[in-house]
Design a protein around this motif. Structure first.
Motif, PDB file in Angstrom:
ATOM      1  N   ALA A  11       0.819  -1.215   0.000  1.00 10.67           N
ATOM      2  CA  ALA A  11       0.000   0.000   0.000  1.00 10.67           C
ATOM      3  C   ALA A  11       0.850   1.260   0.000  1.00 10.67           C
ATOM      4  O   ALA A  11       0.321   2.365   0.069  1.00 10.67           O
ATOM      5  CB  ALA A  11      -0.921  -0.003   1.214  1.00 10.67           C
ATOM      6  N   GLY A  12       2.170   1.107  -0.065  1.00  6.71           N
ATOM      7  CA  GLY A  12       3.054   2.264  -0.123  1.00  6.71           C
ATOM      8  C   GLY A  12       3.676   2.642   1.197  1.00  6.71           C
ATOM      9  O   GLY A  12       4.390   3.637   1.284  1.00  6.71           O
ATOM     10  N   GLY A  13       3.427   1.865   2.255  1.00  4.77           N
ATOM     11  CA  GLY A  13       4.017   2.160   3.556  1.00  4.77           C
ATOM     12  C   GLY A  13       5.312   1.405   3.778  1.00  4.77           C
ATOM     13  O   GLY A  13       5.811   0.710   2.892  1.00  4.77           O
ATOM     14  N   GLU A  14       5.859   1.535   4.966  1.00  4.78           N
ATOM     15  CA  GLU A  14       7.099   0.852   5.327  1.00  4.78           C
ATOM     16  C   GLU A  14       6.849  -0.059   6.522  1.00  4.78           C
ATOM     17  O   GLU A  14       6.287   0.373   7.533  1.00  4.78           O
ATOM     18  CB  GLU A  14       8.191   1.858   5.686  1.00  4.78           C
ATOM     19  N   ALA A  15       7.279  -1.319   6.400  1.00  9.74           N
ATOM     20  CA  ALA A  15       7.073  -2.280   7.483  1.00  9.74           C
ATOM     21  C   ALA A  15       8.035  -3.438   7.337  1.00  9.74           C
ATOM     22  O   ALA A  15       8.418  -3.809   6.220  1.00  9.74           O
ATOM     23  CB  ALA A  15       5.633  -2.798   7.479  1.00  9.74           C
ATOM     24  N   VAL A  16       8.427  -4.008   8.474  1.00  6.91           N
ATOM     25  CA  VAL A  16       9.202  -5.236   8.506  1.00  6.91           C
ATOM     26  C   VAL A  16       8.525  -6.194   9.472  1.00  6.91           C
ATOM     27  O   VAL A  16       7.814  -5.774  10.393  1.00  6.91           O
ATOM     28  CB  VAL A  16      10.668  -4.998   8.947  1.00  6.91           C
ATOM     29  N   ALA A  17       8.729  -7.478   9.251  1.00  8.15           N
ATOM     30  CA  ALA A  17       8.129  -8.509  10.094  1.00  8.15           C
ATOM     31  C   ALA A  17       9.125  -8.996  11.134  1.00  8.15           C
ATOM     32  O   ALA A  17      10.339  -9.017  10.898  1.00  8.15           O
ATOM     33  CB  ALA A  17       7.650  -9.677   9.238  1.00  8.15           C
ATOM     34  N   HIS A  18       8.585  -9.390  12.298  1.00  8.80           N
ATOM     35  CA  HIS A  18       9.388  -9.997  13.363  1.00  8.80           C
ATOM     36  C   HIS A  18       8.597 -11.172  13.898  1.00  8.80           C
ATOM     37  O   HIS A  18       7.467 -11.008  14.371  1.00  8.80           O
ATOM     38  CB  HIS A  18       9.661  -8.976  14.472  1.00  8.80           C
ATOM     39  N   GLY A  19       9.184 -12.365  13.842  1.00  4.98           N
ATOM     40  CA  GLY A  19       8.463 -13.558  14.251  1.00  4.98           C
ATOM     41  C   GLY A  19       8.931 -14.140  15.564  1.00  4.98           C
ATOM     42  O   GLY A  19       8.636 -15.301  15.861  1.00  4.98           O
ATOM     43  N   GLY A  20       9.625 -13.355  16.389  1.00  2.51           N
ATOM     44  CA  GLY A  20      10.167 -13.863  17.635  1.00  2.51           C
ATOM     45  C   GLY A  20       9.157 -13.925  18.761  1.00  2.51           C
ATOM     46  O   GLY A  20       8.120 -13.265  18.731  1.00  2.51           O
ATOM     47  N   ASP A  21       9.479 -14.723  19.771  1.00  2.00           N
ATOM     48  CA  ASP A  21       8.642 -14.870  20.969  1.00  2.00           C
ATOM     49  C   ASP A  21       9.007 -13.769  21.950  1.00  2.00           C
ATOM     50  O   ASP A  21      10.043 -13.817  22.611  1.00  2.00           O
ATOM     51  CB  ASP A  21       8.884 -16.243  21.591  1.00  2.00           C
ATOM     52  N   ILE A  22       8.133 -12.772  22.093  1.00  3.58           N
ATOM     53  CA  ILE A  22       8.445 -11.604  22.909  1.00  3.58           C
ATOM     54  C   ILE A  22       8.306 -11.869  24.413  1.00  3.58           C
ATOM     55  O   ILE A  22       8.606 -11.001  25.220  1.00  3.58           O
ATOM     56  CB  ILE A  22       7.584 -10.386  22.500  1.00  3.58           C
ATOM     57  N   ALA A  23       7.880 -13.082  24.780  1.00  2.87           N
ATOM     58  CA  ALA A  23       7.825 -13.453  26.189  1.00  2.87           C
ATOM     59  C   ALA A  23       9.122 -14.134  26.632  1.00  2.87           C
ATOM     60  O   ALA A  23       9.186 -14.694  27.715  1.00  2.87           O
ATOM     61  CB  ALA A  23       6.636 -14.359  26.471  1.00  2.87           C
ATOM     62  N   THR A  24      10.157 -14.067  25.775  1.00  2.86           N
ATOM     63  CA  THR A  24      11.489 -14.534  26.143  1.00  2.86           C
ATOM     64  C   THR A  24      12.438 -13.340  26.095  1.00  2.86           C
ATOM     65  O   THR A  24      12.242 -12.417  25.292  1.00  2.86           O
ATOM     66  CB  THR A  24      12.005 -15.611  25.175  1.00  2.86           C
ATOM     67  N   PRO A  25      13.488 -13.334  26.921  1.00  3.18           N
ATOM     68  CA  PRO A  25      14.446 -12.219  26.883  1.00  3.18           C
ATOM     69  C   PRO A  25      15.059 -12.017  25.499  1.00  3.18           C
ATOM     70  O   PRO A  25      15.179 -10.878  25.031  1.00  3.18           O
ATOM     71  CB  PRO A  25      15.494 -12.635  27.919  1.00  3.18           C
ATOM     72  N   ALA A  26      15.423 -13.118  24.851  1.00  3.55           N
ATOM     73  CA  ALA A  26      16.040 -12.992  23.529  1.00  3.55           C
ATOM     74  C   ALA A  26      15.053 -12.452  22.502  1.00  3.55           C
ATOM     75  O   ALA A  26      15.404 -11.603  21.670  1.00  3.55           O
ATOM     76  CB  ALA A  26      16.578 -14.355  23.076  1.00  3.55           C
ATOM     77  N   GLY A  27      13.810 -12.931  22.563  1.00  2.00           N
ATOM     78  CA  GLY A  27      12.802 -12.462  21.616  1.00  2.00           C
ATOM     79  C   GLY A  27      12.475 -11.000  21.798  1.00  2.00           C
ATOM     80  O   GLY A  27      12.325 -10.248  20.819  1.00  2.00           O
ATOM     81  N   ALA A  28      12.365 -10.562  23.044  1.00  3.61           N
ATOM     82  CA  ALA A  28      12.073  -9.158  23.317  1.00  3.61           C
ATOM     83  C   ALA A  28      13.232  -8.265  22.901  1.00  3.61           C
ATOM     84  O   ALA A  28      13.032  -7.181  22.334  1.00  3.61           O
ATOM     85  CB  ALA A  28      11.762  -8.973  24.797  1.00  3.61           C
ATOM     86  N   ALA A  29      14.449  -8.703  23.174  1.00  3.66           N
ATOM     87  CA  ALA A  29      15.625  -7.920  22.779  1.00  3.66           C
ATOM     88  C   ALA A  29      15.713  -7.808  21.265  1.00  3.66           C
ATOM     89  O   ALA A  29      16.016  -6.737  20.719  1.00  3.66           O
ATOM     90  CB  ALA A  29      16.892  -8.562  23.345  1.00  3.66           C
ATOM     91  N   SER A  30      15.428  -8.916  20.570  1.00  9.67           N
ATOM     92  CA  SER A  30      15.505  -8.882  19.111  1.00  9.67           C
ATOM     93  C   SER A  30      14.407  -8.022  18.503  1.00  9.67           C
ATOM     94  O   SER A  30      14.558  -7.482  17.406  1.00  9.67           O
ATOM     95  CB  SER A  30      15.447 -10.300  18.539  1.00  9.67           C
ATOM     96  N   LEU A  31      13.285  -7.887  19.210  1.00  3.63           N
ATOM     97  CA  LEU A  31      12.202  -7.028  18.736  1.00  3.63           C
ATOM     98  C   LEU A  31      12.652  -5.576  18.684  1.00  3.63           C
ATOM     99  O   LEU A  31      12.467  -4.876  17.683  1.00  3.63           O
ATOM    100  CB  LEU A  31      10.985  -7.173  19.653  1.00  3.63           C
ATOM    101  N   VAL A  32      13.262  -5.112  19.761  1.00  2.00           N
ATOM    102  CA  VAL A  32      13.789  -3.741  19.795  1.00  2.00           C
ATOM    103  C   VAL A  32      14.912  -3.592  18.776  1.00  2.00           C
ATOM    104  O   VAL A  32      14.994  -2.590  18.050  1.00  2.00           O
ATOM    105  CB  VAL A  32      14.269  -3.382  21.206  1.00  2.00           C
ATOM    106  N   ALA A  33      15.769  -4.605  18.691  1.00  2.00           N
ATOM    107  CA  ALA A  33      16.870  -4.568  17.731  1.00  2.00           C
ATOM    108  C   ALA A  33      16.357  -4.508  16.295  1.00  2.00           C
ATOM    109  O   ALA A  33      16.979  -3.867  15.431  1.00  2.00           O
ATOM    110  CB  ALA A  33      17.764  -5.793  17.920  1.00  2.00           C
TER     111      ALA A  33
END
Length: 317
Positions: A75-97
């Motif tokens: 649709a002309g916007g900007e977005a990236v996907a993240h498929g990590g588990d945000i209820a884990t420390p690594a998943g939450a850290a990778s989300l911000v990263a």
């Protein structure tokens, strides 16, 4: 919704230039939020683990996040996907990263991911309790903690952000819900987390609020199928998830300056500021009560107090 994204992508928009992370954004409320932010010019990190409504693994794991991100880009916007588990420390850290890596900044975090495992209290297993608290409560805490650490570092470096966090509670967290002891406890915990985070992070330029939405999603459609069905006559669909998103977008934008530590209920066309626990009738003896005295004064105070709201699903007060 896709047309709205296309129309706003080229314009300024309420969130132009902002980078927004939305968890659980592959379907339902999260998808609606992600599309609404994109329509207002935000660059969006779309998180979704791709699980079933009860949190169990699905063959399409990770797929819904990319589908929504692709819809925004188409649709002309900007977005990236993240498929990590945000209820884990690594998943939450990778989300911000992921936000920092893709766009070099993070402005808004919308904590939305969750699932339900409904059961009456006496039948509720420890695993069902732990699983729901993990995704709803820990899944709010960990992304918030990692995002807050980034924003604190920015503030200490002299780049105080205008950051926003929107947490997702529920009417079940505000008033309880029959058959949902685990979910109600988790969503009540989200409210407490919101109040603490708002108080602690204000000095770093971070505003934290919560919503208690009512909408038709995979989590609610089976329980409330009769009352949440989409109308077929063209009338206003009061249970559409898209009805909640405008408030979330506003809370996630700089236009909400000065609003923090608040809880909003959102359903259909109605927005309500929830006022929570406030001191009601009180009595002070100036010394220790006996059990009999305490009981007597408690009944007197209850007679002066208003009736509590009914628990969801109880049928009667």
């Amino acid at each position: 919704m896709t047309e709205n994204v296309r129309e706003e992508a080229a314009g300024a928009g309420l969130c132009a230039g902002r980078v927004v992370v939305v968890t659980g954004a592959g379907r339902g409320l999260g998808r609606a939020h992600a599309l609404a932010f994109a329509a207002e010019g935000a660059r969006v990190v779309v998180n979704d683990l791709g699980v079933r409504p009860d949190g169990s693994a699905a063959a399409e794991a990770g797929g819904p996040a990319e589908e929504v991100a692709a819809e925004i880009r188409a649709a002309g916007g900007e977005a990236v996907a993240h498929g990590g588990d945000i209820a884990t420390p690594a998943g939450a850290a990778s989300l911000v990263a992921a936000a920092l890596g893709a766009y070099g900044r993070l402005d808004t975090l919308v904590n939305n991911a969750g699932f339900v495992r409904d059961r009456m209290l006496v039948n509720l297993t420890e695993d069902e309790w732990d699983a729901v608290l993990r995704v709803h409560l820990k899944g709010h805490f960990l992304p918030l903690r990692h995002a807050a650490a980034h924003w604190r570092a920015e503030a200490k470096a002299g780049r105080t952000p205008r950051a926003r966090v929107v947490n997702t509670s529920s009417g079940a967290g505000l008033a309880g819900s029959v058959g949902q002891a685990n979910y109600s406890a988790a969503k009540a915990g989200v409210l407490g987390l919101t109040l603490v985070a708002a108080a602690e992070l204000d000095r770093y330029g971070v505003q934290v609020n919560a919503i208690a939405p009512a909408a038709r999603t995979r989590m609610t459609e089976r329980t409330f199928a009769a009352t949440m069905a989409a109308p077929t006559d063209g009338t206003f669909d009061a249970m559409a998830p898209e009805n909640v998103s405008p408030l979330v977008v506003w809370l996630g934008s700089t236009a909400s300056e000065g609003v923090t530590g608040r809880v909003f209920a959102a359903e259909g066309g109605r927005i309500t500021v929830m006022e929570g626990w406030r001191p009601g009738p009180t009595a002070d003896k100036g010394g220790r009560w006996t059990p009999g005295e305490a009981g007597e004064v408690a009944r007197e105070l209850l007679a002066e107090a208003g009736e509590p709201e009914g628990v969801y699903g109880a049928g009667v007060r």
